[in-house]
Design an enzyme around this catalytic site. Structure first.
Site, PDB file in Angstrom:
ATOM      1  N   LYS A 185      32.589  29.639   4.945  1.00  0.00           N
ATOM      2  CA  LYS A 185      34.009  29.987   4.812  1.00  0.00           C
ATOM      3  C   LYS A 185      34.378  31.184   5.686  1.00  0.00           C
ATOM      4  CE  LYS A 185      34.545  28.036   0.217  1.00  0.00           C
ATOM      5  NZ  LYS A 185      34.207  28.282  -1.194  1.00  0.00           N
TER       6      LYS A 185
ATOM      7  N   GLY B  93      27.451  25.436   2.843  1.00  0.00           N
ATOM      8  CA  GLY B  93      28.241  25.806   1.662  1.00  0.00           C
ATOM      9  C   GLY B  93      29.168  26.950   1.994  1.00  0.00           C
ATOM     10  N   SER B  94      29.449  27.770   0.994  1.00  0.00           N
ATOM     11  CA  SER B  94      30.523  28.765   1.114  1.00  0.00           C
ATOM     12  C   SER B  94      30.306  29.822   2.189  1.00  0.00           C
ATOM     13  CB  SER B  94      30.715  29.463  -0.223  1.00  0.00           C
ATOM     14  OG  SER B  94      30.936  28.483  -1.209  1.00  0.00           O
ATOM     15  N   THR B  95      29.040  30.032   2.613  1.00  0.00           N
ATOM     16  CA  THR B  95      28.844  31.041   3.669  1.00  0.00           C
ATOM     17  C   THR B  95      29.654  30.660   4.901  1.00  0.00           C
ATOM     18  OG1 THR B  95      26.828  29.835   4.242  1.00  0.00           O
ATOM     19  CG2 THR B  95      26.551  31.867   2.998  1.00  0.00           C
TER      20      THR B  95
END
Lengths: 338, 635
Positions: free
Chosen positions: B295, B291-293
């Site tokens: 990014k 997920g966003s980690t």
């Protein structure tokens, strides 16, 4: 030496580590008595009564086979008991047959190049063999056969007959070996003892384990490992293994040397004698003695298959010791008059 | 005189005798001299028996010397059947003490063996058992020293350290991975025995002492581990989570300072647990969609390629982005509007990352993901490492590129993520993570081997890394990671909320909530990753649920490490979620001149001097600094 080899088993079996020593000491006393007795008996006396001795031996042997009279020890019905003592009639047969052969060969020496001359005594001897084999006692049979063979060899018999004898003998031995599975196993285990180390090869291996580690000087007195139940019957058949284990090659050579000295003296005695009967008798008795020594040592050092023959004069065993000493006594008798 | 022929023949017999005796002498010499060595060896095997003396394993200690795995002396039971006189009575006695069937023991005592052991019930006896057996002083029954492996911290680090089997052989975890070093050299008590099992008189038994194995010094800091364990336990219980995973790493050398997971087990009693629990250390065993980690990784790649100026280049988030016919939405309805790229990261705007992926292009993005160590094992010295899953280069099309950029459609392990994140903030160096610091002699006095940090490669430049530290710090102080903010410690990190895919389909309402953070950002001392799988009764948002946990872990850890606080960082920014509010007072009926407040600004509508109405109404709580509309009227 018997004490040395047997103390552990004696302690285990009879609760007395000196058990075999005490008995052997007693037999030795009797045996020495026998030796002196033998040395007093003249050759002419033996020659005169040779036939009677043989007859008595046969009788005793037949007696042994009658159930209830003979004592069964170690699977063989070869013992006769009187009171507290017991003895093997086959031991007497050995001596009486040898004396009988000596008498016969002397009498028919000149005709002994003919096979028919030799046949009658051989037939008589065969009866003896059959009686012994009925016990059964293969070892005694073989020892006796070789001794008689030596006597016959010393006659005028042409060599071609010996070749025939040899083959017949080998054939007979093969039949005997094949007739009893335990004998066959012994031969197989002799060829490769490590194939069945816990079965038939066991004794050979255990004997090698005693001798090998003995090395040049041995483990020292009383330091034998193998007598601690590893080697069965260390006081009889395999006593030489324990000797080598404790005293090494050095000790073993001394023992062999002593036997060699005895053989040498005996041969010297035979060559010096002027009486053909005495010569044959001594030759037979010497052969009896020698063949036991050679076979026993050969078995222990795994030169021959296991046979169950004890080492003369050293192994534990009363009957054998007494008879051997007695026969040695007969040999040293100086009286050669007719 | 004897006939000549007789003498000749007897002479032949004498010669044969000599030959036979000579061959006996020869064979005897051969046996005793030439076969001597071989037969001694064989015979010794026959005579010699030996009792095994088990060697204690080496210790496992943390970086400060705290014992994590140690040995407790214990006793094991052996019997020499030959020496057992009353086998029936002995077996009855032993059976009642050991709690097994009498027949089993009776059978053992009748075995034709020189020594029998009682496996496993007779191994590593309790104090009570050995005392009872000792008291009976049974013939032929011996108690021999053994070692029981014990783990004082039980459930803590159980997955990492593992355990040993009954023979002191490592079965799981580091006990298994480093078994060769930890295992000591077995000793023995050698003695000579006769054929019936009795001792030989006059022989010396010889003791070959066992030697303890080497000890293992871990990079783990027990103090930090305790903090992590505390937070994992709390989260596991509070949210009735399926799994909780945590790692704390030193970003400057790849040393793992703390690692663990829930559910866990007590490795002193591993037999009581299912194999699926004890055979894996989740941070390296499990792979999941980050997920966003993730990014942070994409963002760093774009900066390193000089594709974005995070402060000046802008992106307009209209709420979605169409990629290969598929609409990718922003998590905020209507989008975040016009943002700088720094704000794209702060707001975790998915369409913004779609744009970054486009700028990077297929090859660059693919290369950076690989260079950061994904889709390959990190090489950490822990068993059962997973390499994760990634689209193959041929299938790495536009949509796949876009989703990978914001952490979907790629599967990674926590260990990979922590290692890559460390590279992002430490100047660009991807380290090979490790948990073994050094091998020590059994006395713990001497270092036998020291593990040196290994740089796998430099992924981004020092300059990029510096920019990333500022960007990530800003995420925590101003963006989605606000809840992890620690006063005085400059925390930088990235939140993550990923839907759990089961059998290739996303499951509604099941999320992995995660947070990865480093601190302090002026001089990173640690990186911490924490994730909760399928948390119940929680806001399904990584920043909200895991943020505070990360904050607590970082604050406690840095305090423990004695890191001084530093207040030069980016000021915290408050938003509606956590801004200060004030009650709107009553202005109605007052003169225009009287309308004043420290907390609010005013907008006047209408004409006149008297306040006839106001918005918001009296008593409402609104953020400080908000505008209050005042309606004027009157004469």
């Amino acid at each position: 030496m018997v004490y040395e080899a047997s103390s552990v088993w004696a302690q285990f079996k009879y609760g007395d580590q000196f058990y075999f020593l005490k008995r052997q000491a007693l037999y030795a006393c009797v045996g020495i008595g026998g030796f002196f007795l033998g040395s007093k008996i003249s050759a002419s006396f033996l020659k005169k009564y040779a036939n009677y001795f043989l007859a008595i031996s046969f009788l005793l042997l037949i007696l042994v086979l009658i159930p209830g009279v003979g004592l069964i020890r170690g699977g063989s019905a070869s013992w006769l008991g009187f009171g507290g003592f017991s003895f093997q009639p086959s031991e007497f047969l050995k001596i009486s047959l040898i004396i009988f052969f000596a008498k016969y060969l002397e009498k028919f020496y000149e005709q002994s190049d003919k096979i028919k001359t030799i046949l009658p005594p051989l037939l008589i001897a065969s009866i003896g063999f059959i009686l012994i084999m009925l016990q059964p006692d293969f070892g005694t049979c073989m020892v006796l056969a070789v001794s008689l063979f030596a006597q016959i060899y010393a006659s005028r018999m042409p060599l071609k007959w010996f070749v025939i004898f040899m083959f017949t003998g080998i054939f007979a031995v093969c039949i005997l070996i094949l007739s009893a599975s335990y004998r066959f196993e012994r031969i197989m285990s002799f060829i490769d003892p490590f194939q069945d180390p816990l079965g038939s090869g066991f004794q050979i291996i255990q004997s090698l384990y005693a001798i090998g580690p003995g090395g040049l000087l041995g483990q020292g007195i009383g330091e034998s490992y193998q007598k601690h139940y590893y080697l069965p019957e260390p006081q009889t058949d395999f006593i030489f293994a324990i000797i080598v284990e404790e005293f090494g090659l050095f000790g073993g050579l001394i023992v062999i040397g002593l036997y060699g000295l005895m053989f040498f003296c005996a041969f010297k005695l035979i060559f010096s004698t002027k009486n053909i009967f005495k010569c044959y008798m001594c030759l037979g008795l010497l052969a009896l003695f020698m063949i036991q020594v050679i076979i026993n040592l050969g078995v222990v050092i795994s030169l021959f298959p296991v046979t169950g023959i004890t080492l003369p004069l050293i192994s534990y065993g009363g009957s054998s010791l007494c008879v051997l000493l007695f026969s040695l006594g007969l040999m040293v008798n100086k009286n050669e008059q007719e | 005189m004897l006939p000549l022929m007789l003498i000749k023949r007897i002479r032949t017999i004498a010669v044969i005798t000599v030959l036979l005796v000579a061959s006996i002498v020869f064979k005897l010499t051969y046996n005793t001299i030439f076969m001597h060595q071989e037969l001694v060896t064989l015979a010794s095997e026959l005579w010699q028996r030996s009792f095994p003396l088990y060697a204690p394993r080496g210790y496992i200690i943390d970086r400060n010397g705290e014992l994590l795995a140690t040995n407790e002396p214990t006793l094991s039971l052996y019997a020499i059947p030959y020496q057992v006189k009353d086998k029936m009575q002995t077996s009855v006695n032993l059976a009642s003490i050991l709690g097994v069937d009498q027949e089993i023991i009776f059978e053992k005592l009748n075995k034709k063996a020189s020594i029998v052991s009682f496996h496993p019930y007779g191994r590593k006896l309790t104090y009570g058992q050995s005392e009872q057996i000792e008291k009976l002083s049974l013939d032929g029954i011996y108690l021999v020293q053994d070692n029981l492996r014990t783990y004082p911290y039980k459930e803590y680090m159980a997955s990492l350290i593992g355990f040993v089997g009954i023979d002191n052989i490592g079965f799981a975890g580091l006990e298994s991975y480093y078994d060769n070093y930890l295992t000591g050299k077995r000793g023995s008590l050698n003695y000579y025995m006769d054929a019936k099992g009795g001792l030989f008189p006059n022989t010396q038994s010889e003791i070959i002492a066992p030697s303890q194995g080497m000890s293992l010094e871990l990079t783990i800091d027990l103090r930090l581990q305790n903090i992590l364990e505390r937070e994992m336990e709390n989260a596991y219980l509070q949210y009735s989570a399926d799994e909780v995973v945590g790692i704390i790493m030193d970003p400057n050398n790849g040393e793992i300072l703390a690692i663990g997971n829930r559910p866990t087990y007590d490795n002193n009693r591993y037999q009581d647990y299912d194999q699926t629990i004890y055979n894996r250390l989740l941070p390296v065993y499990n792979s999941f969609e980050p997920g966003s980690t993730f990014k942070a990784i994409t963002f760093a790649s774009a900066i390193n390629e000089n594709l974005i100026d995070i402060d000046n280049d802008t992106y307009y988030d209209k709420g979605y982005e169409i990629v290969a016919g598929t609409r990718i939405n922003s998590w905020k309805k209507g989008g975040h509007g016009l943002q700088t790229y720094l704000e794209v990261l702060e707001n975790s705007s998915n369409p913004g990352f779609v744009q970054i992926a486009r700028m990077l292009g297929k090859d660059k993005l693919y290369q950076y993901v690989k260079d950061f160590g994904f889709n390959q094992k990190t090489g950490v010295d822990i068993q059962g490492e997973n390499k994760g899953i990634m689209f193959s280069y041929d299938n790495f099309n536009e949509l796949e590129q876009a989703t990978t950029a914001f952490g979907q459609g790629i599967s990674v392990t926590a260990m990979q993520l922590v290692t890559a994140f460390s590279a992002v903030i430490n100047g660009g160096y991807l380290f090979k993570p490790h948990v073994c610091k050094s091998l020590l002699s059994s006395s713990l006095m001497e270092r036998v081997y020291e593990v040196t940090p290994t740089v796998v490669r430099q992924v981004i430049s020092e300059e990029t890394s510096k920019t990333m530290r500022r960007a990530l710090e800003s995420v925590v102080s101003r963006g989605s990671g606000r809840k992890a903010y620690v006063e005085g410690y400059r925390v930088g990190g990235k939140t993550g909320t990923a839907q759990i895919a089961e059998n290739g389909v996303y499951v509604d309402g099941k999320y992995i909530l995660s947070f990865i953070a480093g601190a302090p950002m002026n001089d990173p001392r640690l990186v911490c990753y924490f994730s909760i799988k399928n948390a119940h009764n929680a806001v399904q948002y990584g920043g909200t649920t895991v943020g505070p946990i990360i904050g607590r872990i970082i604050e406690d850890c840095l305090k423990t490490l004695g890191v001084e606080k530093n207040y030069e960082g980016i000021e915290r920014e408050y938003t509606w979620m956590d801004t200060k509010t004030a009650q709107v007072p009553n202005f109605i009926g007052k003169d225009k001149k009287e309308v004043k407040s420290r907390d609010f600004t005013f907008v006047f509508v209408g004409s006149g001097n008297k306040v006839i109405d106001q918005l918001p109404r009296v008593g409402e709580m609104i953020p400080i600094g908000s505008k209050v509309v005042i309606m004027l009227g009157g004469e």
